[in-house]
Design a protein around this motif. Structure first.
Motif, PDB file in Angstrom:
ATOM      1  N   ALA A 117      29.263  57.604  30.543  1.00  0.00           N
ATOM      2  CA  ALA A 117      28.578  57.544  31.807  1.00  0.00           C
ATOM      3  C   ALA A 117      27.341  58.310  31.823  1.00  0.00           C
ATOM      4  O   ALA A 117      27.126  59.073  30.613  1.00  0.00           O
ATOM      5  CB  ALA A 117      29.625  58.262  32.654  1.00  0.00           C
ATOM      6  N   THR A 118      26.467  58.214  32.553  1.00  0.00           N
ATOM      7  CA  THR A 118      25.334  58.884  32.879  1.00  0.00           C
ATOM      8  C   THR A 118      25.299  59.357  34.029  1.00  0.00           C
ATOM      9  O   THR A 118      25.419  58.429  35.074  1.00  0.00           O
ATOM     10  CB  THR A 118      23.997  57.974  32.325  1.00  0.00           C
ATOM     11  N   VAL A 119      25.002  60.581  34.309  1.00  0.00           N
ATOM     12  CA  VAL A 119      24.882  61.157  35.673  1.00  0.00           C
ATOM     13  C   VAL A 119      23.581  61.915  35.939  1.00  0.00           C
ATOM     14  O   VAL A 119      23.109  62.602  34.598  1.00  0.00           O
ATOM     15  CB  VAL A 119      26.237  61.991  36.090  1.00  0.00           C
ATOM     16  N   GLU A 120      22.880  62.108  37.259  1.00  0.00           N
ATOM     17  CA  GLU A 120      21.953  62.800  37.323  1.00  0.00           C
ATOM     18  C   GLU A 120      22.042  63.731  38.412  1.00  0.00           C
ATOM     19  O   GLU A 120      22.856  63.279  39.357  1.00  0.00           O
ATOM     20  CB  GLU A 120      20.666  62.104  37.607  1.00  0.00           C
ATOM     21  N   GLY A 121      21.825  64.776  38.477  1.00  0.00           N
ATOM     22  CA  GLY A 121      21.772  65.799  39.632  1.00  0.00           C
ATOM     23  C   GLY A 121      21.361  67.213  39.368  1.00  0.00           C
ATOM     24  O   GLY A 121      20.652  67.437  38.418  1.00  0.00           O
ATOM     25  N   ARG A 137      17.212  70.067  37.984  1.00  0.00           N
ATOM     26  CA  ARG A 137      17.436  68.491  37.956  1.00  0.00           C
ATOM     27  C   ARG A 137      17.616  67.953  36.327  1.00  0.00           C
ATOM     28  O   ARG A 137      16.573  68.285  35.626  1.00  0.00           O
ATOM     29  CB  ARG A 137      16.199  67.740  38.546  1.00  0.00           C
ATOM     30  N   VAL A 138      18.849  67.798  35.932  1.00  0.00           N
ATOM     31  CA  VAL A 138      19.119  67.166  34.783  1.00  0.00           C
ATOM     32  C   VAL A 138      19.795  65.810  34.726  1.00  0.00           C
ATOM     33  O   VAL A 138      20.458  65.538  35.921  1.00  0.00           O
ATOM     34  CB  VAL A 138      19.875  68.267  33.783  1.00  0.00           C
ATOM     35  N   ARG A 139      19.906  65.266  33.471  1.00  0.00           N
ATOM     36  CA  ARG A 139      20.575  63.899  33.331  1.00  0.00           C
ATOM     37  C   ARG A 139      21.588  64.073  32.153  1.00  0.00           C
ATOM     38  O   ARG A 139      21.092  64.739  30.953  1.00  0.00           O
ATOM     39  CB  ARG A 139      19.270  62.785  33.074  1.00  0.00           C
ATOM     40  N   ALA A 140      22.670  63.890  32.272  1.00  0.00           N
ATOM     41  CA  ALA A 140      23.642  64.013  31.291  1.00  0.00           C
ATOM     42  C   ALA A 140      24.341  62.537  30.933  1.00  0.00           C
ATOM     43  O   ALA A 140      24.486  61.970  31.597  1.00  0.00           O
ATOM     44  CB  ALA A 140      24.749  64.935  31.576  1.00  0.00           C
ATOM     45  N   THR A 141      24.559  62.372  29.573  1.00  0.00           N
ATOM     46  CA  THR A 141      24.929  61.053  28.981  1.00  0.00           C
ATOM     47  C   THR A 141      26.213  61.684  28.270  1.00  0.00           C
ATOM     48  O   THR A 141      26.064  62.398  27.318  1.00  0.00           O
ATOM     49  CB  THR A 141      24.187  60.232  28.576  1.00  0.00           C
ATOM     50  N   GLY A 142      27.313  61.094  28.427  1.00  0.00           N
ATOM     51  CA  GLY A 142      28.592  61.329  27.567  1.00  0.00           C
ATOM     52  C   GLY A 142      29.628  60.558  27.805  1.00  0.00           C
ATOM     53  O   GLY A 142      29.676  59.421  28.466  1.00  0.00           O
ATOM     54  N   ALA A 190      25.254  59.236  19.375  1.00  0.00           N
ATOM     55  CA  ALA A 190      23.732  59.849  19.264  1.00  0.00           C
ATOM     56  C   ALA A 190      23.046  59.774  20.497  1.00  0.00           C
ATOM     57  O   ALA A 190      21.991  60.644  20.458  1.00  0.00           O
ATOM     58  CB  ALA A 190      23.018  59.169  18.001  1.00  0.00           C
ATOM     59  N   GLY A 191      23.370  58.795  21.306  1.00  0.00           N
ATOM     60  CA  GLY A 191      22.705  58.661  22.585  1.00  0.00           C
ATOM     61  C   GLY A 191      23.008  59.707  23.627  1.00  0.00           C
ATOM     62  O   GLY A 191      22.348  59.904  24.611  1.00  0.00           O
ATOM     63  N   HIS A 192      23.898  60.328  23.374  1.00  0.00           N
ATOM     64  CA  HIS A 192      24.443  61.328  24.353  1.00  0.00           C
ATOM     65  C   HIS A 192      23.742  62.533  24.515  1.00  0.00           C
ATOM     66  O   HIS A 192      23.017  62.860  23.656  1.00  0.00           O
ATOM     67  CB  HIS A 192      25.925  61.848  24.038  1.00  0.00           C
ATOM     68  N   GLY A 193      23.611  63.059  25.689  1.00  0.00           N
ATOM     69  CA  GLY A 193      22.633  64.354  25.675  1.00  0.00           C
ATOM     70  C   GLY A 193      22.608  64.953  26.916  1.00  0.00           C
ATOM     71  O   GLY A 193      22.952  64.470  27.758  1.00  0.00           O
ATOM     72  N   LEU A 194      22.226  66.149  27.214  1.00  0.00           N
ATOM     73  CA  LEU A 194      21.682  66.725  28.544  1.00  0.00           C
ATOM     74  C   LEU A 194      20.125  66.848  28.414  1.00  0.00           C
ATOM     75  O   LEU A 194      19.833  67.861  27.531  1.00  0.00           O
ATOM     76  CB  LEU A 194      22.547  68.145  28.608  1.00  0.00           C
ATOM     77  N   HIS A 195      19.366  66.428  29.363  1.00  0.00           N
ATOM     78  CA  HIS A 195      18.265  66.597  29.369  1.00  0.00           C
ATOM     79  C   HIS A 195      17.569  66.762  30.688  1.00  0.00           C
ATOM     80  O   HIS A 195      18.185  66.542  31.954  1.00  0.00           O
ATOM     81  CB  HIS A 195      17.210  65.296  28.875  1.00  0.00           C
ATOM     82  N   ARG A 196      16.520  67.534  30.779  1.00  0.00           N
ATOM     83  CA  ARG A 196      15.899  67.752  32.423  1.00  0.00           C
ATOM     84  C   ARG A 196      15.547  66.290  32.698  1.00  0.00           C
ATOM     85  O   ARG A 196      14.818  65.590  32.022  1.00  0.00           O
ATOM     86  CB  ARG A 196      14.743  68.694  31.999  1.00  0.00           C
ATOM     87  N   ALA A 197      15.538  66.136  34.053  1.00  0.00           N
ATOM     88  CA  ALA A 197      15.382  64.917  34.659  1.00  0.00           C
ATOM     89  C   ALA A 197      13.992  65.186  35.213  1.00  0.00           C
ATOM     90  O   ALA A 197      13.566  66.273  35.663  1.00  0.00           O
ATOM     91  CB  ALA A 197      16.386  64.571  35.762  1.00  0.00           C
ATOM     92  N   PRO A 198      13.135  64.014  35.538  1.00  0.00           N
ATOM     93  CA  PRO A 198      11.833  64.300  36.054  1.00  0.00           C
ATOM     94  C   PRO A 198      11.796  64.361  37.467  1.00  0.00           C
ATOM     95  O   PRO A 198      12.977  64.271  38.166  1.00  0.00           O
ATOM     96  CB  PRO A 198      11.277  62.635  35.832  1.00  0.00           C
TER      97      PRO A 198
END
Length: 125
Positions: free
Chosen positions: A40-44, A98-103, A117-125
């Motif tokens: 799943a990917t979530v942004e918040g 604001r960040v986006r997380a995939t895990g 490898a595609g998982h991560g926690l990154h700042r969202a635009p």
């Protein structure tokens, strides 16, 4: 006196019925189906950052406020055991960012950022 009391009771009952009808019309936005093992990917927005568990090899927890409720993003202490790259400067995250997380979903509204490898926690635009 009796008619006035009845009219008051009728008004109160009508008001309560209207309030209940309006409350029944409001709904929460539908969130994703959180199935353990699913990707799943979530942004918040960051609500809280707790890196204390890293001191005893536990998962740091970043709680995100999303339109469908809070999501806990777990960041393992031992990144050398993960396929995902370590997140960028977790200590600099603060409430409101604001960040986006995939895990991988570990339980409803909980993601673990590590397995792919595609998982991560990154700042969202």
């Amino acid at each position: 006196m009796k008619p006035r009391r009845t009219a008051s009771t009728v008004r109160l009952t009508a008001t309560l019925a209207a309030c209940l009808a309006l409350a029944a019309c409001t709904t929460m936005p539908a969130g994703p189906a959180w199935v353990p093992g699913q990707q799943a990917t979530v942004e918040g927005q960051v609500a809280t950052v707790d890196t204390t568990p890293w001191t005893y090899d536990g998962n740091a927890v970043i709680t995100l406020a999303t339109p469908s409720g809070n999501v806990d993003v777990h960041l393992p202490a031992r990144w050398n055991l993960c396929k995902a790259p370590p997140p960028e400067d977790v200590q600099a995250l603060k409430a409101g960012d604001r960040v986006r997380a995939t895990g991988t979903v570990s339980e409803p509204h909980t993601l673990v950022v590590c397995e792919h490898a595609g998982h991560g926690l990154h700042r969202a635009p």
